[in-house]
Design an enzyme around this catalytic site. Structure first.
Site, PDB file in Angstrom:
ATOM      1  N   LEU A   1      59.878  85.204  20.918  1.00  0.00           N
ATOM      2  CA  LEU A   1      60.452  84.367  19.868  1.00  0.00           C
ATOM      3  C   LEU A   1      61.886  84.758  19.541  1.00  0.00           C
ATOM      4  CD1 LEU A   1      59.979  82.093  17.832  1.00  0.00           C
ATOM      5  CD2 LEU A   1      59.161  83.811  16.216  1.00  0.00           C
ATOM      6  N   ALA A   2      62.168  86.061  19.521  1.00  0.00           N
ATOM      7  CA  ALA A   2      63.518  86.522  19.198  1.00  0.00           C
ATOM      8  C   ALA A   2      64.551  86.032  20.210  1.00  0.00           C
ATOM      9  CB  ALA A   2      63.544  88.044  19.120  1.00  0.00           C
ATOM     10  N   ASN A   3      64.104  85.715  21.414  1.00  0.00           N
ATOM     11  CA  ASN A   3      65.019  85.274  22.481  1.00  0.00           C
ATOM     12  C   ASN A   3      64.844  83.804  22.837  1.00  0.00           C
ATOM     13  OD1 ASN A   3      65.877  88.005  22.780  1.00  0.00           O
ATOM     14  ND2 ASN A   3      64.085  88.413  24.063  1.00  0.00           N
TER      15      ASN A   3
ATOM     16  N   TYR B   1      53.983  77.898  23.572  1.00  0.00           N
ATOM     17  CA  TYR B   1      52.828  77.408  24.322  1.00  0.00           C
ATOM     18  C   TYR B   1      51.535  77.588  23.529  1.00  0.00           C
ATOM     19  CZ  TYR B   1      49.619  76.857  28.296  1.00  0.00           C
ATOM     20  OH  TYR B   1      48.619  76.440  29.130  1.00  0.00           O
TER      21      TYR B   1
ATOM     22  N   LYS C   1      48.909  74.664  22.202  1.00  0.00           N
ATOM     23  CA  LYS C   1      47.513  74.606  22.612  1.00  0.00           C
ATOM     24  C   LYS C   1      46.559  74.795  21.432  1.00  0.00           C
ATOM     25  CE  LYS C   1      48.411  73.679  26.840  1.00  0.00           C
ATOM     26  NZ  LYS C   1      48.109  72.324  27.367  1.00  0.00           N
TER      27      LYS C   1
END
Length: 435
Positions: A285-287, A341, A345
Site C-alpha cells: 500500500l505504501a508504494n 486485489y 475479492k
C-alpha cells in the site's frame, strides 16, 4: 507448470524420503474424465440420529452403490441432521471412528447437518460443532480425500450438491460448509448434460480459468459466449472456435458493456452469468499509486456490480438464472502486497451475500467461488519458494487446476442447484489460510 515434487513423491524413493523426513506427501487427485466419471467403490450411508426423510432415495441416484457396511468405501455420508445436543455428537464420533481409516484414496466424507436454530441454543451449539469437526477431519484424512459439511432442511434440494461432492468433480474442494435452502428445485432433464438449453456468458475467458469454465459449461450442454478484452481478441477467437462458443471481444468496464452483451445475445436472454474477469496490480500500500488501486477495483468488483445490476434491470438475466462470481482466498485471509486485489475479492463476497436474497423471488441464485493456489501461467511466474509454499499449504498439499474451479462453477450453475445461494465455496484444497 508441472508439479515435479508431486511426481517425485509418487515414486518409491519419494515415498521413502517424505516418510523419513516428515515432508508433505500429496496424492495424485482423481478428477472427472469421460472414461471415469464416478468414484470407484461403495457409498457408505451412516446415520447418527433419526434418518432425514428422502435422503436414501437421493443417495441412490448419485451413481454409487449405497450400503450400510463396506470394507473400503469410496465415500461416506453421515446423517447428523437430528443432532440437537452436545451429548448427541458422540453418535457422530461413533459412526465415523471405526471407518475413517478404511476410506479409499481420494475418497469423500460428507457430514449432513441441520440449519442452526435461532431459538434453541443447545441445537445451535451442537450443529456448529460439526463445522469444527469437519474442518479438522479434512486436515487429517490425507491420501487425496476430502471432507465437507452440508447443512440442509430437506433431501431433494440437496441432490445436485451431493452429486457434485460425491464425485471426482470436487477433487480440490475440501473443508467447506455448504448451506442448502429449502427451495422448489427442478432436476435437469439429464444429469450428464444439466445445462442443455441454457445460455451462458463467461467473462475473462480467453485463457486460464475462464477458458476452463467455458469448456466445462459447453461439456454440460450450455450455449456459451466467451468475453474478454479486445486486446485478447485473437486468443479469445481461438478459444471460441475450439469450444464451439461465440466470441465477444469487449472491455467489461465499458459504460455500455451490459447493453452490448444484451445486443450480442439478440432476442435471447441469459441463464448463466459467470464473472471471471480479473487483474492483479500487486504492490504494498505504501508504494501503490492510485491507478494501480482503481484499475483492480474497477475490473474485479465495480464491473461485476454494475453489469449484474444492468442485466437484472433489463431482464436479460432470465427467471431462474445463475450468477457465479470469482472471489479468492486473498479476499478471506488477506495477502501482503494485495490490498487492492483482496479488497476487490472481499467485495465480491459482500455482493453475493447481499444480492442473493434480493433476487430469490425470481428463482435466481448468486454464489461465488474462491480459488486458492491454482496452476496457471500467472502462478508459474511466481518465485520458486513462494510457489512451493502456495502449493503445499493446504490439506491436499498441492495446487489446484483451472478445471477444479470450472467444475465447482458448473455445479453452482446447474438448474438443480436452486437451493444453493448466497454461498462462497473455496476451491483451495482446504488452504491453511483463512477459514
Amino acid at each position: 507448470m508441472a508439479d515435479r515434487y508431486l511426481h517425485f513423491t509418487g515414486t518409491a524413493p519419494g515415498r521413502f524420503l517424505t516418510k523419513r523426513l516428515g515432508l508433505p506427501a500429496p496424492a495424485e487427485l482423481r478428477r472427472w474424465t469421460p472414461e471415469h466419471p464416478a468414484l470407484e467403490g461403495d457409498l457408505l450411508h451412516l446415520t447418527a440420529t433419526e434418518p432425514l426423510p428422502g435422503l436414501a432415495d437421493v443417495l441412490s441416484r448419485t451413481g454409487l452403490p449405497v450400503t450400510a457396511e463396506s470394507a473400503r468405501p469410496a465415500a461416506v455420508v453421515v446423517d447428523a441432521t437430528g443432532v440437537e445436543t452436545p451429548a448427541g455428537l458422540a453418535a457422530v464420533h461413533a459412526a465415523l471412528h471405526p471407518v475413517v481409516r478404511s476410506v479409499a484414496d481420494c475418497g469423500r466424507i460428507v457430514v449432513l447437518g441441520a440449519p442452526l436454530s435461532a431459538d434453541d441454543h443447545h441445537q445451535a451449539a451442537a450443529q456448529q460443532a460439526l463445522e469444527g469437526f469437519v474442518r479438522s477431519l479434512g486436515k487429517e484424512l490425507g491420501r487425496g480425500s476430502t471432507a465437507q459439511l452440508v447443512r440442509l432442511g430437506s433431501a431433494p434440494a440437496a441432490e445436485s450438491t451431493l452429486r457434485f461432492l460425491l464425485s471426482p468433480k470436487s477433487a480440490y474442494v475440501s473443508g467447506q460448509v455448504i448451506e442448502i435452502k429449502d427451495a422448489e428445485v427442478t432436476a435437469p432433464g439429464s444429469w450428464d448434460r444439466p445445462l442443455a438449453g441454457r445460455t451462458a456468458l463467461v467473462t475473462g475467458s480467453a485463457r486460464g480459468i475462464g477458458a476452463a469454465v467455458a469448456e466445462t459449461l459447453v461439456r454440460d450442454g450450455a450455449e456459451v459466449y466467451v468475453l474478454d478484452i479486445p486486446q485478447s481478441e485473437e486468443e479469445l477467437t481461438r478459444t471460441a472456435v475450439r469450444l464451439g462458443a461465440t466470441a465477444l471481444p469487449l472491455d467489461i468496464t465499458a459504460p455500455d458493456a451490459a447493453d452490448r452483451i444484451t445486443q450480442a445475445l439478440g432476442h435471447g436472454g441469459l441463464d448463466i452469468l459467470i464473472h471471471n474477469a480479473g487483474i492483479t496490480r500487486d504492490r504494498k500500500l505504501a508504494n501503490m499509486p492510485g491507478e494501480r488501486w482503481s484499475s483492480v477495483i474497477d475490473v474485479n468488483l465495480d464491473s461485476v456490480v454494475t453489469t449484474t445490476d444492468a442485466l437484472l434491470k433489463s431482464g436479460t438475466l432470465r427467471e431462474g438464472a445463475r450468477i457465479v462470481a470469482t472471489a479468492s482466498i486473498a479476499g478471506i485471509a488477506g495477502n501482503a502486497g494485495q490490498t487492492n486485489y483482496a479488497a476487490s475479492k472481499a467485495g465480491i463476497i459482500g455482493l453475493v451475500r447481499a444480492l442473493a436474497p434480493q433476487v430469490a423471488d425470481r428463482g435466481i441464485t448468486v454464489n461465488a467461488v474462491a480459488p486458492g493456489f491454482i496452476e496457471t501461467k500467472m502462478t508459474a511466474a511466481v518465485p520458486l519458494f513462494i510457489r512451493e509454499a502456495g502449493r503445499r499449504m493446504n490439506s491436499l498439499a498441492q495446487g489446484g487446476l483451472p478445471v477444479d474451479v470450472a467444475e465447482t462453477t458448473a455445479w453452482l450453475a446447474s438448474p438443480g442447484s436452486g437451493g444453493v445461494t448466497g454461498q462462497v465455496v473455496r476451491v483451495c484444497g482446504q488452504s491453511l489460510l483463512g477459514a
